[in-house]
Design a protein around this motif. Structure first.
Motif, short mmCIF file in Angstrom:
data_model
loop_
_atom_site.label_atom_id
_atom_site.label_comp_id
_atom_site.label_asym_id
_atom_site.label_seq_id
_atom_site.Cartn_x
_atom_site.Cartn_y
_atom_site.Cartn_z
N ARG A 131 63.54 31.69 68.93
CA ARG A 131 62.11 32.03 68.83
C ARG A 131 61.63 32.34 70.24
N ARG A 132 60.47 33.00 70.30
CA ARG A 132 59.87 33.23 71.62
C ARG A 132 59.49 31.85 72.22
N PRO A 133 59.89 31.55 73.46
CA PRO A 133 59.54 30.25 74.05
C PRO A 133 58.02 30.03 74.09
N VAL A 134 57.62 28.78 73.87
CA VAL A 134 56.19 28.43 73.90
C VAL A 134 55.94 27.67 75.21
N GLN A 135 54.99 28.15 75.98
CA GLN A 135 54.71 27.51 77.28
C GLN A 135 53.38 26.78 77.25
N GLN A 136 53.39 25.54 77.72
CA GLN A 136 52.15 24.77 77.91
C GLN A 136 52.20 24.24 79.34
N PRO A 137 51.07 23.76 79.86
CA PRO A 137 51.15 23.25 81.23
C PRO A 137 52.20 22.12 81.32
N GLY A 138 53.17 22.31 82.19
CA GLY A 138 54.19 21.28 82.42
C GLY A 138 55.23 21.15 81.32
N LEU A 139 55.18 22.01 80.32
CA LEU A 139 56.12 21.87 79.20
C LEU A 139 56.48 23.24 78.63
N ILE A 140 57.77 23.43 78.40
CA ILE A 140 58.23 24.66 77.73
C ILE A 140 59.01 24.22 76.50
N MET A 141 58.64 24.78 75.34
CA MET A 141 59.34 24.40 74.11
C MET A 141 60.20 25.57 73.65
N LEU A 142 61.47 25.24 73.40
CA LEU A 142 62.42 26.28 73.01
C LEU A 142 63.03 25.92 71.66
N GLU A 143 62.91 26.81 70.72
CA GLU A 143 63.59 26.62 69.42
C GLU A 143 65.00 27.16 69.59
N THR A 144 65.99 26.30 69.43
CA THR A 144 67.36 26.75 69.65
C THR A 144 68.22 26.52 68.40
N CYS A 145 69.27 27.31 68.32
CA CYS A 145 70.27 27.08 67.27
C CYS A 145 71.55 26.68 67.98
#
Ligand SMILES: C[S@@+](CC[C@H](N)C(=O)[O-])C[C@H]1O[C@@H](n2cnc3c(N)ncnc32)[C@H](O)[C@@H]1O
Length: 311
Positions: free
Chosen positions: A262-276
């Motif tokens: 998925r497209r990475p989601v960026q928040q202050p101080g945090l990056i969320m990555l959906e991975t397989c």
């Protein structure tokens, strides 16, 4: 991502031969057919010009992204010949030519107007006007590519012949829709059963962990030309081409730890990555305090491999 400059200039020259109003009508017909999952209408020169202007930049971007991952995984394995079936105006061949610098490119395309445009855009290729599902056998080439063509042909059984023709690897690309992915999932399991070894995008060769209600797809951002924007009455100067794909080879390659799906989601101080991981879909939380993972997360992109862990 854009079509290479010399190709863009030639596609615009071909589109210039058609009146704008006709081109716009044909572009609307192609978009409608594509959205409905029907074969795109490509019977006359107006429809071919509309395809060149409004669809080919996207299909080129998808092929380029899939072939970038293929090249990376195959490393220095030699690819000197390319067979592109349902080649259309040559989008995948153009991307493959730039990635692999093959000595020989063969395209098979049944619509004569599309084949003529392919000859203009890739003059060094051999372009055959033929039905790729019909000939008794397909000519063997190192890399065989079916981009947005196998699903449209409606003949999944031809997969076996595509695989037989592939001396090094077979690349199948379909629209990044639930139906496109279901098709790719089926292609994947048939090729693995035939002894194929996973190249991309999956990090493993077992049962695909993507839940039935979801679909594995990737996105390639494409810059729209002025003409493309006017034809679509679009305000944005880009669009995201969504695609699903699978690449299998004769010999094993080393597979990544995971892939970002998925497209990475960026928040202050945090990056969320959906991975397989090939076994499960996992969310990686890259926090600023974990410096190495956070740094890797900032460089991460949808469709790229992920080696940094934290799952
Ligand atoms: C959506 S276009 C994709 C073209 C190109 N591969 C690309 O990525 O831009 C599908 C193409 O496959 C061709 N096609 C579909 N079935 C075919 C068949 N059985 N034999 C040859 N060409 C076929 C169509 O004529 C059309 O040009």
């Amino acid at each position: 991502m854009q079509l290479p400059a010399e190709i863009r200039i030639r596609t615009e020259e071909l589109a210039d031969e058609v009146a704008f109003a006709e081109l716009k009508r044909a572009a609307a017909g192609i978009s409608e057919a594509y959205r409905a999952g029907r074969g795109v209408p490509l019977a006359n020169s107006t429809q071919v010009a509309a395809y060149l202007t409004t669809r080919m930049p996207g299909t080129y971007a998808a092929a380029e992204a899939a072939l970038r991952e293929t090249k990376q995984a195959l490393r220095d394995r030699e690819v000197t010949s390319i067979l592109d079936v349902g080649a259309g105006t040559g989008a995948a061949s153009i991307a493959a030519e730039r990635r692999f610098q093959p000595k020989r490119i063969t395209m098979i395309e049944r619509a004569s107007g599309m084949a003529s445009a392919a000859r203009v855009l890739v003059p060094e290729a051999e372009v055959r006007v033929d039905d790729f599902t019909r000939p008794p056998s397909l000519p063997p080439h190192d890399l065989v590519i079916a981009a947005y063509a196998l699903g449209e042909s409606g003949k999944l059984e031809v997969l076996e012949r595509l695989w037989q023709a592939a001396k090094v690897a077979l690349v199948v690309i379909e629209p990044g829709t639930p139906a496109g992915f279901q098709f790719i999932r089926e292609v994947r399991s048939r090729l693995l059963a035939a002894g194929g070894r996973m190249v991309a995008p999956c990090p493993a060769e077992g049962v695909c962990p993507m839940p039935q209600a979801d679909w594995c797809h990737f996105g390639a951002r494409v810059e729209r030309t002025g003409l493309h924007r006017r034809l679509k009455d679009a305000e944005l100067n880009y669009e995201d081409e969504k695609f699903s794909y699978v690449v299998l080879a004769r010999e094993p390659v080393s597979l990544p730890h995971a892939r970002i799906v998925r497209r990475p989601v960026q928040q202050p101080g945090l990056i969320m990555l959906e991975t397989c991981t090939g076994h499960a879909i996992k969310t990686v939380h890259a926090r600023k305090r974990e410096r190495e993972i956070f740094r890797a997360g900032r460089r991460a992109s949808w469709g790229a491999t992920w080696e940094a862990g934290n799952d």
